[in-house]
Design a protein around this motif. Structure first.
Motif, PDB file in Angstrom:
ATOM      1  N   ARG A 214      -0.709  -2.613   3.560  1.00  0.00           N
ATOM      2  CA  ARG A 214      -1.852  -2.174   2.535  1.00  0.00           C
ATOM      3  C   ARG A 214      -2.923  -3.397   2.436  1.00  0.00           C
ATOM      4  NH1 ARG A 214      -2.090   1.428  -1.590  1.00  0.00           N
ATOM      5  NH2 ARG A 214      -4.269   1.445  -2.484  1.00  0.00           N
ATOM      6  N   LEU A 215      -4.127  -3.556   3.139  1.00  0.00           N
ATOM      7  CA  LEU A 215      -4.992  -4.674   3.164  1.00  0.00           C
ATOM      8  C   LEU A 215      -5.710  -5.065   1.786  1.00  0.00           C
ATOM      9  CD1 LEU A 215      -6.268  -3.715   6.679  1.00  0.00           C
ATOM     10  CD2 LEU A 215      -4.579  -5.253   6.115  1.00  0.00           C
ATOM     11  N   SER A 216      -6.019  -3.857   1.052  1.00  0.00           N
ATOM     12  CA  SER A 216      -6.994  -3.952  -0.046  1.00  0.00           C
ATOM     13  C   SER A 216      -6.517  -2.615  -1.059  1.00  0.00           C
ATOM     14  CB  SER A 216      -8.370  -4.139   0.115  1.00  0.00           C
ATOM     15  OG  SER A 216      -9.087  -2.849   0.623  1.00  0.00           O
ATOM     16  N   ASP A 217      -7.457  -2.439  -2.126  1.00  0.00           N
ATOM     17  CA  ASP A 217      -7.198  -1.635  -2.875  1.00  0.00           C
ATOM     18  C   ASP A 217      -7.603  -0.040  -2.308  1.00  0.00           C
ATOM     19  OD1 ASP A 217      -6.053  -2.684  -4.928  1.00  0.00           O
ATOM     20  OD2 ASP A 217      -8.119  -2.694  -6.278  1.00  0.00           O
ATOM     21  N   THR A 218      -8.722  -0.144  -1.293  1.00  0.00           N
ATOM     22  CA  THR A 218      -8.817   0.896  -0.366  1.00  0.00           C
ATOM     23  C   THR A 218      -8.804   1.175   0.871  1.00  0.00           C
ATOM     24  OG1 THR A 218     -11.027  -0.039  -0.419  1.00  0.00           O
ATOM     25  CG2 THR A 218     -10.709   1.317  -2.285  1.00  0.00           C
ATOM     26  N   GLU A 219      -8.074  -0.068   1.434  1.00  0.00           N
ATOM     27  CA  GLU A 219      -7.714   0.083   2.815  1.00  0.00           C
ATOM     28  C   GLU A 219      -6.349  -0.122   3.372  1.00  0.00           C
ATOM     29  OE1 GLU A 219     -11.804  -1.855   5.022  1.00  0.00           O
ATOM     30  OE2 GLU A 219     -10.274  -3.270   4.520  1.00  0.00           O
ATOM     31  N   ILE A 220      -5.906   0.692   4.231  1.00  0.00           N
ATOM     32  CA  ILE A 220      -4.458   0.771   4.608  1.00  0.00           C
ATOM     33  C   ILE A 220      -4.494   0.651   6.278  1.00  0.00           C
ATOM     34  CG2 ILE A 220      -2.278   1.881   5.048  1.00  0.00           C
ATOM     35  CD1 ILE A 220      -3.400   3.404   2.267  1.00  0.00           C
ATOM     36  N   LYS A 221      -3.626  -0.226   6.792  1.00  0.00           N
ATOM     37  CA  LYS A 221      -3.696  -0.271   8.289  1.00  0.00           C
ATOM     38  C   LYS A 221      -2.304   0.405   8.755  1.00  0.00           C
ATOM     39  CE  LYS A 221      -2.770  -3.674  12.251  1.00  0.00           C
ATOM     40  NZ  LYS A 221      -2.381  -5.103  12.246  1.00  0.00           N
ATOM     41  N   VAL A 222      -2.702   1.160   9.736  1.00  0.00           N
ATOM     42  CA  VAL A 222      -1.456   2.133  10.397  1.00  0.00           C
ATOM     43  C   VAL A 222      -1.422   1.803  11.850  1.00  0.00           C
ATOM     44  CG1 VAL A 222      -0.185   4.342  10.578  1.00  0.00           C
ATOM     45  CG2 VAL A 222      -1.520   3.718   8.414  1.00  0.00           C
ATOM     46  N   GLU A 223      -0.281   1.342  12.447  1.00  0.00           N
ATOM     47  CA  GLU A 223      -0.384   0.846  13.748  1.00  0.00           C
ATOM     48  C   GLU A 223      -1.744  -0.107  13.976  1.00  0.00           C
ATOM     49  OE1 GLU A 223       0.058   4.624  15.542  1.00  0.00           O
ATOM     50  OE2 GLU A 223       2.015   4.895  14.979  1.00  0.00           O
ATOM     51  N   GLU A 224      -2.673   0.509  14.763  1.00  0.00           N
ATOM     52  CA  GLU A 224      -3.739  -0.313  15.280  1.00  0.00           C
ATOM     53  C   GLU A 224      -5.181   0.249  14.530  1.00  0.00           C
ATOM     54  OE1 GLU A 224      -3.595  -3.295  16.864  1.00  0.00           O
ATOM     55  OE2 GLU A 224      -1.336  -2.613  16.741  1.00  0.00           O
ATOM     56  N   THR A 225      -5.060   0.980  13.322  1.00  0.00           N
ATOM     57  CA  THR A 225      -6.156   1.599  12.868  1.00  0.00           C
ATOM     58  C   THR A 225      -6.255   1.296  11.343  1.00  0.00           C
ATOM     59  OG1 THR A 225      -6.187   3.632  14.373  1.00  0.00           O
ATOM     60  CG2 THR A 225      -7.341   3.776  12.475  1.00  0.00           C
ATOM     61  N   ILE A 226      -7.485   0.834  10.720  1.00  0.00           N
ATOM     62  CA  ILE A 226      -7.558   0.802   9.512  1.00  0.00           C
ATOM     63  C   ILE A 226      -8.403   1.882   8.779  1.00  0.00           C
ATOM     64  CG2 ILE A 226      -8.677  -0.604   7.765  1.00  0.00           C
ATOM     65  CD1 ILE A 226      -8.261  -3.152   9.702  1.00  0.00           C
ATOM     66  N   TYR A 227      -7.555   2.595   7.917  1.00  0.00           N
ATOM     67  CA  TYR A 227      -8.271   3.545   7.076  1.00  0.00           C
ATOM     68  C   TYR A 227      -8.705   3.212   5.896  1.00  0.00           C
ATOM     69  CZ  TYR A 227      -5.232   6.253  10.354  1.00  0.00           C
ATOM     70  OH  TYR A 227      -4.749   6.855  11.553  1.00  0.00           O
ATOM     71  N   THR A 228      -9.902   3.348   5.743  1.00  0.00           N
ATOM     72  CA  THR A 228     -10.699   3.221   4.383  1.00  0.00           C
ATOM     73  C   THR A 228     -10.965   4.437   3.600  1.00  0.00           C
ATOM     74  OG1 THR A 228     -11.884   1.421   5.575  1.00  0.00           O
ATOM     75  CG2 THR A 228     -12.887   2.008   3.511  1.00  0.00           C
ATOM     76  N   PHE A 229     -10.549   4.200   2.003  1.00  0.00           N
ATOM     77  CA  PHE A 229     -10.799   5.401   1.193  1.00  0.00           C
ATOM     78  C   PHE A 229     -11.974   5.097   0.236  1.00  0.00           C
ATOM     79  CE2 PHE A 229      -6.713   5.395   3.404  1.00  0.00           C
ATOM     80  CZ  PHE A 229      -6.450   6.761   3.573  1.00  0.00           C
ATOM     81  N   ASP A 230     -12.224   5.917  -0.734  1.00  0.00           N
ATOM     82  CA  ASP A 230     -13.370   6.025  -1.667  1.00  0.00           C
ATOM     83  C   ASP A 230     -12.790   5.515  -2.911  1.00  0.00           C
ATOM     84  OD1 ASP A 230     -12.117   8.331  -2.302  1.00  0.00           O
ATOM     85  OD2 ASP A 230     -13.998   9.708  -2.204  1.00  0.00           O
ATOM     86  N   GLY A 231     -11.310   5.243  -2.951  1.00  0.00           N
ATOM     87  CA  GLY A 231     -10.924   4.986  -4.218  1.00  0.00           C
ATOM     88  C   GLY A 231      -9.350   4.519  -4.192  1.00  0.00           C
ATOM     89  N   LYS A 232      -8.882   3.699  -4.960  1.00  0.00           N
ATOM     90  CA  LYS A 232      -7.578   3.340  -5.022  1.00  0.00           C
ATOM     91  C   LYS A 232      -6.593   4.576  -5.007  1.00  0.00           C
ATOM     92  CE  LYS A 232      -4.214   0.054  -7.284  1.00  0.00           C
ATOM     93  NZ  LYS A 232      -3.095   0.851  -7.241  1.00  0.00           N
ATOM     94  N   ASP A 233      -6.812   5.533  -5.805  1.00  0.00           N
ATOM     95  CA  ASP A 233      -6.198   6.517  -6.112  1.00  0.00           C
ATOM     96  C   ASP A 233      -5.997   7.476  -4.708  1.00  0.00           C
ATOM     97  OD1 ASP A 233      -5.721   6.043  -8.840  1.00  0.00           O
ATOM     98  OD2 ASP A 233      -7.285   7.508  -9.472  1.00  0.00           O
ATOM     99  N   ARG A 234      -7.020   7.485  -3.986  1.00  0.00           N
ATOM    100  CA  ARG A 234      -6.609   8.255  -2.707  1.00  0.00           C
ATOM    101  C   ARG A 234      -6.011   7.197  -1.531  1.00  0.00           C
ATOM    102  NH1 ARG A 234      -9.963  12.899  -1.359  1.00  0.00           N
ATOM    103  NH2 ARG A 234     -11.415  13.324  -3.161  1.00  0.00           N
ATOM    104  N   ALA A 235      -6.213   6.195  -1.676  1.00  0.00           N
ATOM    105  CA  ALA A 235      -5.541   5.318  -0.677  1.00  0.00           C
ATOM    106  C   ALA A 235      -3.845   5.302  -1.258  1.00  0.00           C
ATOM    107  CB  ALA A 235      -5.918   3.761  -0.777  1.00  0.00           C
ATOM    108  N   ASP A 236      -3.696   5.313  -2.475  1.00  0.00           N
ATOM    109  CA  ASP A 236      -2.150   5.332  -2.975  1.00  0.00           C
ATOM    110  C   ASP A 236      -1.346   6.875  -2.383  1.00  0.00           C
ATOM    111  OD1 ASP A 236      -2.615   3.106  -4.338  1.00  0.00           O
ATOM    112  OD2 ASP A 236      -2.719   3.657  -6.222  1.00  0.00           O
TER     113      ASP A 236
END
Length: 78
Positions: free
Chosen positions: A7-29
């Motif tokens: 978990r990089l931030s409330d809306t960003e998650i790093k999986v392997e070599e890719t960072i996924y950005t979401f429009d909100g904390k709930d979606r990232a969770d």
């Protein structure tokens, strides 16, 4: 099947070599929780990120950016 995610931030998650950005904390969770039991493909379909980008894993300062530069004293009296 658990997938390692950082978990990089409330809306960003790093999986392997890719960072996924979401429009909100709930979606990232929800995406991160999904990774605990489903495949990455399934989680990205059910909890679609707003964007993805490659994670940079280079260490040290970026090229072209000098460190501290100190000019030597020429000595003598001004």
């Amino acid at each position: 099947m658990t997938i390692s995610a950082e978990r990089l931030s409330d809306t960003e998650i790093k999986v392997e070599e890719t960072i996924y950005t979401f429009d909100g904390k709930d979606r990232a969770d929800a995406f991160q929780q999904c990774l605990g039991s489903d495949t990455l493909d399934t989680c990205t379909r059910h909890h679609a990120p707003v964007s993805t980008r490659a994670a940079t894993t280079t260490g040290g300062p970026a090229e072209g950016e000098p460190g501290s530069i100190i000019s030597p004293s020429l000595g003598g009296m001004p």
